[in-house]
Enzyme design. Sequence first.
Site, PDB file in Angstrom:
ATOM      1  N   GLU A 119       0.838  -1.207   0.000  1.00 26.68           N
ATOM      2  CA  GLU A 119       0.000   0.000   0.000  1.00 26.68           C
ATOM      3  C   GLU A 119       0.870   1.253   0.000  1.00 26.68           C
ATOM      4  O   GLU A 119       0.653   2.162   0.805  1.00 26.68           O
ATOM      5  CB  GLU A 119      -0.931   0.021   1.211  1.00 26.68           C
ATOM      6  N   GLU A 145      -6.643  -7.560  -0.508  1.00 31.51           N
ATOM      7  CA  GLU A 145      -7.003  -7.662   0.905  1.00 31.51           C
ATOM      8  C   GLU A 145      -8.478  -7.341   0.999  1.00 31.51           C
ATOM      9  O   GLU A 145      -8.877  -6.186   0.881  1.00 31.51           O
ATOM     10  CB  GLU A 145      -6.214  -6.663   1.766  1.00 31.51           C
TER      11      GLU A 145
END
Length: 779
Positions: A182, A259
């Site tokens: 991320e 995710e």
Amino acid sequence: MKRLLLSALLLTLMLFNGFAQTTPGTFTLGKKEFLLNGKPFIIRAAELHYPRIPKEYWEHRIQLSKAMGMNTVCIYLFWNIHEQQPGVYDFKGQNDVAEFVRLVQKNGMYCIVRPGPYVCAEWDMGGLPWWLLKKKDIQVRTLKDSYFMERTKMFLTQAAKQLAPYQIQNGGNIIMVQVENEYASFGGEQAYMEATRDAVRAAGFDKAQLFRCDWSSNFNKYTLDGVATTLNFGAGQNIDNQFKSFQEKYPDAPLMCSEYWSGWFDHWGRPHETRSVASFIGSMKDMMDRKISFSLYMAHGGTTFGQWGGANAPPYSAMATSYDYNAPIGEQGNTTDKFFAVRDLLKNYLLPGEKLADIPKPVAEIIAIPKFELKQSAALFDNLPAARKSEKIQPMEDFDQGWGRILYRTTLPASASKKKLIITELHDWATVFINGKQIGKLDRRRGDNTVQLPEIIGDARLDILVEATGRVNYGRAIIDRKGITQKVEVSDGAVFTELKNWLVYNFPVDYKFQSAGKFKPGKITGPGWYKGNFNLSKTGDTFLDVSTWGKGMVWVNGYNMGRFWKIGPQQTLYIPGVWLKKGNNEIIILDVDQPAATTVAGLKEPILDQISPDASLLSRKPGQNLNLSGENPIHIGSFPAGEGWKEVNFEKTFKGRYLCFEALNSQDAKDGLTTLAELELIGADGTTLPRLKWNVLYADSEETTASNSSADKVFDLQETTFWQSQSVGKRPSHPHQIVIDLGEVVTIKGLKYLPRADKKTAGMIKDYRVFLKTDLYKF
Ligand code: GLA
Ligand code: CA
């Protein structure tokens, strides 16, 4: 012919039941789909974290994941457990990640590896080793720090040594390897991501398909050639919205939610997080219907044993020990409603010939342990380790200490009498003593930094005992040294005198240190260790009830079971049966606060949802009312309906420190609610302002009981969390206001607002007003 048939049969067996590949294969990106050995493949992955599961239970959790309908296991690598001292690598026992991957393969599943260097994961410093902080000017996740890059490459090389042999092209089961984590929610330095990608390859992950994960709102911040892009988001999201801009940019790319958050993590002192089965399964079905690959974060969260829990900031808020995550497989490896809901859903999406695996039997019984007392104790002040001298105060890393507690001692002159003691900065929780008498407690979550000193006659001994909770694992506050980071001053409000000449005592977290104390029968007051023994006729998993204890850590038979804190939400600690023994077992508890009773018991059920409400954390004092009469808004506006970031530019720039954002109504006027996921301010140069110093001064209403929706959620850097005015019971009516101290005078020319991003729309703001002042509002 016979041979051909046989090998075809073998391949089918391999793919669906037996081993996930034993002969070299391929995993590649096709047009709008992933290709496994040239055939379309939809990844149904279960995220598991090997350090959060005792090694003896690894295979059980893998088998449970498979029984849920998964074909892949996704793992992070945690740099800081593997390299606890610079250059000393440990991949043995509980750290034997290659063994974990082999078990995944043995159970016929593929593997996705996410080696970092940064992983987030609610893990101390996001997986980065604390010793990086010994370099005073360290910067992480950037090419600007060559030491960071050099250590990253060294670790990746070690990681690849363990796992590269299991890349699918080598006959193993690793189909993809992630680059960083991320990154767009931290920075936009494309060259850093390129260098990290190259380092992952150079280390040895040179064959597997690489990917990176980001959010639908920010994946566009950088591009990375040769690396697939995947998106992360949570239960209950609108799938078409999530992939909309992604598909515009990459029309031919396979879609994956790398995710898919099944629940959420718990903070100390905040309500237990849950996500409903319905909302979670709903969006999961939407993905399956669209043939979108996913990885369930978490399939099974497990436990953050020891000192490994991280923290979020701003505002500083440490992670609980349980990482149950409200995931389908509970903390103890138990099946839940969510588990069966996933299994029921996925059975409809299996490939021809594929069948659901049986649910494995529990690996451990659950036992209860009758309540018993910890009869011996050792007061902390009677068991001080050797002191070190330090003219200036320094954080614990400077003393080669990674985690635990640190005691700073110096002499206070009589001139300090009745003045204030000011600590800059306290990381993270402290008790202050004058001549052995406790005079104050400070908590970083509240931004506490001042203690009122009593009358001091003659020289007095000042002790500040600091307990470190988790290191920040997310965002810009990740450089998070522990102890006291800058200085301690005495002040009358006008003159500030820095205290010097400290004696420093270090209390590390290893078992040897805890067991070395001079234990005596009986009780103590103040911080110290307690020791007890209990006998077991049979072993099994249990949940240790620590609800009468204050704050500290527990060791059972030498294993560090993690932190506890009476504020909850968890009141029990998960104790795996494999770490218990038939016969005599030992427990040591370090309590830096004060236990109400020195007993424990083993329960058959965990208590994960009991917080003690803390009025000092609320954003509105009793009776407090914001008075905006006579104040002039700098902007009045109206947001369009719908999801996604909304940007507003003012006609000119404004200057000030205290921001008031007022929601006058919501899109659905009847719901009476305000919800706000993130608020950003746009500076004069068009970029958004850092929010590290922001602090909520007031919110007229916030939901802190039914859900974790406090006002500070508007700048916690998480798009899935939001401020919500009280939603349960009688809803207070509009307007809803939040006042934020920006920490300094800033110039702004606009703002960005992110409405809640789940499928619900209640409380989304319509008409609003913005105020900005250099002095405080009237209350
Ligand atoms: C992000 C990170 C994960 C984890 C989750 C929240 O998606 O990539 O490591 O921190 O948030 O649980
Ligand atoms: Ca948020």
